[in-house]
Design a protein around this motif. Structure first.
Motif, mmCIF file in Angstrom:
data_model
loop_
_atom_site.group_PDB
_atom_site.id
_atom_site.type_symbol
_atom_site.label_atom_id
_atom_site.label_comp_id
_atom_site.label_asym_id
_atom_site.label_seq_id
_atom_site.Cartn_x
_atom_site.Cartn_y
_atom_site.Cartn_z
ATOM 1 N N LEU A 221 -6.096 3.488 -0.441
ATOM 2 C CA LEU A 221 -4.960 3.449 0.492
ATOM 3 C C LEU A 221 -4.106 4.702 0.298
ATOM 4 O O LEU A 221 -3.685 4.997 -0.825
ATOM 5 N N PRO A 222 -3.843 5.470 1.367
ATOM 6 C CA PRO A 222 -2.953 6.627 1.193
ATOM 7 C C PRO A 222 -1.579 6.131 0.723
ATOM 8 O O PRO A 222 -1.026 5.207 1.337
ATOM 9 N N PRO A 223 -1.038 6.688 -0.378
ATOM 10 C CA PRO A 223 0.211 6.148 -0.932
ATOM 11 C C PRO A 223 1.331 6.053 0.108
ATOM 12 O O PRO A 223 2.142 5.138 0.060
ATOM 13 N N GLU A 224 1.336 6.977 1.075
ATOM 14 C CA GLU A 224 2.437 6.953 2.057
ATOM 15 C C GLU A 224 2.259 5.851 3.099
ATOM 16 O O GLU A 224 3.133 5.620 3.917
ATOM 17 N N GLU A 225 1.130 5.164 3.063
ATOM 18 C CA GLU A 225 0.930 4.051 4.003
ATOM 19 C C GLU A 225 1.209 2.693 3.353
ATOM 20 O O GLU A 225 0.859 1.656 3.885
ATOM 21 N N PHE A 226 1.845 2.723 2.197
ATOM 22 C CA PHE A 226 2.256 1.476 1.529
ATOM 23 C C PHE A 226 3.758 1.331 1.704
ATOM 24 O O PHE A 226 4.535 2.152 1.226
ATOM 25 N N ARG B 8 -7.914 3.523 5.893
ATOM 26 C CA ARG B 8 -7.413 3.694 7.262
ATOM 27 C C ARG B 8 -6.420 2.609 7.650
ATOM 28 O O ARG B 8 -6.220 2.342 8.829
ATOM 29 N N HIS B 9 -5.829 1.944 6.648
ATOM 30 C CA HIS B 9 -4.892 0.852 6.925
ATOM 31 C C HIS B 9 -3.450 1.244 6.588
ATOM 32 O O HIS B 9 -3.207 2.212 5.874
ATOM 33 N N GLN B 10 -2.536 0.424 7.105
ATOM 34 C CA GLN B 10 -1.163 0.426 6.606
ATOM 35 C C GLN B 10 -0.954 -0.915 5.918
ATOM 36 O O GLN B 10 -1.434 -1.937 6.400
#
Ligand SMILES: Cc1cc2nc3c(=O)[nH]c(=O)nc-3n(C[C@H](O)[C@H](O)[C@H](O)COP(=O)(O)OP(=O)(O)OC[C@H]3O[C@@H](n4cnc5c(N)ncnc54)[C@H](O)[C@@H]3O)c2cc1C
Ligand code: FES
Length: 345
Positions: free
Chosen positions: A326-331, A301-303
């Motif tokens: 970590l969702p890849p699009e939030e990196f 749930r982070h960026q």
């Protein structure tokens, strides 16, 4: 001759002239594609070519592997179209928002807070207003036409009087530009530059907690982002991890401590990978991205905003997604690639 490029899912259409790359034309027209190095080394611009043909210039296999190429992925910074194209790429709202300007800048001050780090203040011309987002970078245009990228370390609201950008430059011995910075560069010298560039900046439409991850002078754009958070009164929880070899390399440690003391939402965790006995270090040690993984085994749930050495950025991108969810699009990242990276196999 020019070709039309349609970007999905946004449906934006732009044209690419002869000899332009897909990315170069998009930057020129303010389309806001994601990118970092503009030079085939970081992989930030990787996108799927759904239709059309391109010629792909030289690039690093770690930025785009042969497998990915076979699956139809391209690096927009290296791809020149020879038909109309359809591209699947997330557009980045705000990335093309400000005009890209070529401007002279004057060295106002050079400080050396560490033996191999220069903090340089560059005065901007009075008749041209450089607008940018905290996290973006400028390129110096050297005499032979070569370019070198440096991220602004101050938020645009903190240019001061006279307006000046702050850059943090690490010396890479044998490097074309940084040898000059640590050798002959002096106050009042003029440096030609162009910017702003890059899609590494805070996504303000989210309320997720933030991990800021820096190694070495990767702290520069992270500092600008912290200033932005302060100026906008953004109270999302922010965890700053700054990795360096020894204590002396944390060249703005006091600044980071003061920022954390002044901002209840900010925690600061410095991490040393090669602490020396003289450092009398009682803080965290090891690889900075692994310390983040110890503290946040669940990043779903982070960026994350990561910046600095390419190896740190690549490791964090891979391990955070694979091991911490970590969702890849939030990196979001800028890898500080240099000539050394571009000439590795
Ligand atoms: C988006 C972005 C933002 C950046 N922001 C910053 C920043 O804020 N601060 C910062 O310090 N850096 C930053 N960088 C890195 C910076 O742009 C330069 O790459 C770096 O400063 C080195 O520049 P240089 O001209 O001194 O060295 P280069 O000439 O690029 O050489 C780098 C190293 O490679 C070696 N080398 C040169 N040519 C070769 C070759 N053919 N084969 C093998 N090795 C070679 C040199 O000896 C030297 O050690 C950023 C990079 C990017 C892409
Ligand atoms: S590989 Fe294209 S922007 Fe870095």
């Amino acid at each position: 001759m020019s070709f039309q490029v349609t970007v999905l899912p946004s449906g934006r259409v732009y044209s690419v002239d002869d000899d332009e790359t897909l990315l170069g034309a998009a930057i020129r027209q303010g389309i806001g594609l994601p990118y970092g190095c503009k030079d085939g080394a970081c992989g930030s611009c990787k996108s799927k070519l759904v239709e059309g043909n391109v010629t792909h210039g030289e690039h690093q296999s770690k930025a785009l592997s042969a497998d990915e190429e076979a699956q139809g992925f391209v690096l927009t910074c290296c791809a020149r179209p020879h038909t109309d194209c359809t591209l699947e790429a997330r557009t980045v709202p705000g990335a093309g928002e400000f005009p890209v300007l070529k401007l002279p800048s004057r060295v106002l001050a050079i400080d050396k807070p560490a033996a191999d780090v220069a903090v340089i203040k560059l005065q901007l011309p009075a008749n041209q207003q450089l607008q940018y987002r905290a996290g973006q970078y400028v390129e110096f245009i050297l005499r032979d036409g070569a370019r070198r990228s440096y991220s602004m370390a101050n938020a645009p609201s903190r240019l001061g009087t006279p307006p000046a950008i702050e850059l943090h430059i690490r010396h890479m011995p044998g490097g074309k530009f940084t040898d000059h910075v640590f050798g002959a560069l002096k106050e009042k010298d003029i440096l030609r530059m162009e910017g702003p560039f890059g899609s590494f900046f805070l996504r303000e439409d989210s309320d997720k907690p933030i991990v800021l991850l820096a190694s070495g002078t990767g702290f520069a754009p992270i500092k600008a982002i912290i200033e932005r958070l302060q100026d906008e009164g953004i109270t999302r929880p922010v965890h700053l991890y700054w990795g360096a070899r020894a204590r002396a390399d944390l060249y703005l440690h006091d600044w980071a401590e003061q920022a954390a003391a002044a901002m209840p939402s900010l925690t600061y965790v410095p991490v040393l990978s090669e602490a020396k006995p003289d450092d009398a270090w009682t803080g965290r040690t090891g690889f900075v991205h692994q310390v983040v993984m110890t503290d946040f085994p669940d990043l779903s749930r982070h960026q994350v905003y990561a910046c600095g050495a390419p190896i740190m950025v690549e490791s964090a991108q891979r391990d955070f997604a694979a091991q911490c969810g970590l969702p890849p699009e939030e990196f979001y990242a800028d890898a500080f690639t240099s000539e050394a990276d571009k000439h590795q196999g």
